[in-house]
Design a protein around this motif. Sequence first.
Motif, mmCIF file in Angstrom:
data_model
loop_
_atom_site.group_PDB
_atom_site.id
_atom_site.type_symbol
_atom_site.label_atom_id
_atom_site.label_comp_id
_atom_site.label_asym_id
_atom_site.label_seq_id
_atom_site.Cartn_x
_atom_site.Cartn_y
_atom_site.Cartn_z
ATOM 1 N N MET A 1 0.823 -1.191 0.000
ATOM 2 C CA MET A 1 0.000 0.000 0.000
ATOM 3 C C MET A 1 0.865 1.251 0.000
ATOM 4 N N ARG A 2 1.891 1.222 0.828
ATOM 5 C CA ARG A 2 2.757 2.410 0.888
ATOM 6 C C ARG A 2 3.553 2.585 -0.407
ATOM 7 N N THR A 4 2.382 1.955 -3.401
ATOM 8 C CA THR A 4 1.440 2.616 -4.308
ATOM 9 C C THR A 4 1.337 4.097 -3.964
ATOM 10 N N LEU A 27 -5.820 0.904 -7.715
ATOM 11 C CA LEU A 27 -5.125 0.302 -6.576
ATOM 12 C C LEU A 27 -5.407 1.066 -5.288
ATOM 13 N N LEU A 28 -5.360 2.387 -5.356
ATOM 14 C CA LEU A 28 -5.623 3.198 -4.171
ATOM 15 C C LEU A 28 -7.040 2.977 -3.655
ATOM 16 N N HIS A 31 -7.090 -0.600 -2.098
ATOM 17 C CA HIS A 31 -6.377 -0.624 -0.817
ATOM 18 C C HIS A 31 -7.189 0.070 0.272
ATOM 19 N N THR A 32 -7.775 1.198 -0.071
ATOM 20 C CA THR A 32 -8.567 1.957 0.906
ATOM 21 C C THR A 32 -9.784 1.154 1.343
ATOM 22 N N LEU A 34 -10.052 -2.021 1.434
ATOM 23 C CA LEU A 34 -9.595 -3.126 2.274
ATOM 24 C C LEU A 34 -9.179 -2.664 3.670
ATOM 25 N N LEU A 35 -8.566 -1.493 3.745
ATOM 26 C CA LEU A 35 -8.010 -1.040 5.016
ATOM 27 C C LEU A 35 -9.047 -0.399 5.940
ATOM 28 N N LEU A 89 -5.136 7.228 2.168
ATOM 29 C CA LEU A 89 -4.653 5.882 2.424
ATOM 30 C C LEU A 89 -3.424 5.905 3.328
ATOM 31 N N CYS A 93 -3.041 3.971 6.866
ATOM 32 C CA CYS A 93 -1.910 3.098 7.199
ATOM 33 C C CYS A 93 -1.293 3.512 8.527
ATOM 34 N N ASP A 109 7.576 -3.017 2.921
ATOM 35 C CA ASP A 109 6.186 -2.895 3.391
ATOM 36 C C ASP A 109 5.652 -4.160 4.057
#
Length: 147
Positions: A1-2, A4, A27-28, A31-32, A34-35, A89, A93, A109
């Motif tokens: 994630m980081r 990206t 992707l962002l 990831h968002t 999911l997080l 994001l 994190c 990561d």
Amino acid sequence: MRHTISRLLGPQAQPPTGDLLATLHSLLRGHTQLLIPEVEHAALQRDADDVPRYVALACIDQARIKLHIQPRPGAYQALVHARRLARSLAALCDHYEALTGVVMCLACDQALRDNEETLPYHHVTPSGPAARVGRIHARCAHTYRRH
């Protein structure tokens, strides 16, 4: 994630265009999505009057808003929106790491575990002091990644 995130916000990041920008944007968003539940779960484990809980939940609300906003037409507006998602994001994190106590390797990561050999890491930019300070796996010491 980081990784990206660093493609859009790193000190030496070049603004992506076309298909690369569309891929990073997707992707962002993924990831968002999911997080958010992970950070929310970690925050809700804290007491109701806990400040990190309150701040993380506010960050989650802002991330959800950014997920629902559609960028205006045009390449520049798509880049602006992707950078906003990247900042959101990055904050998620940070909250995840703070709430769970997980410490991540700044090179790969992946989580740093207690039994692994680690080294201090200071990424210095040509124009100023360290941009990222933390720890990396000893095995990652010879890898180079732009942040």
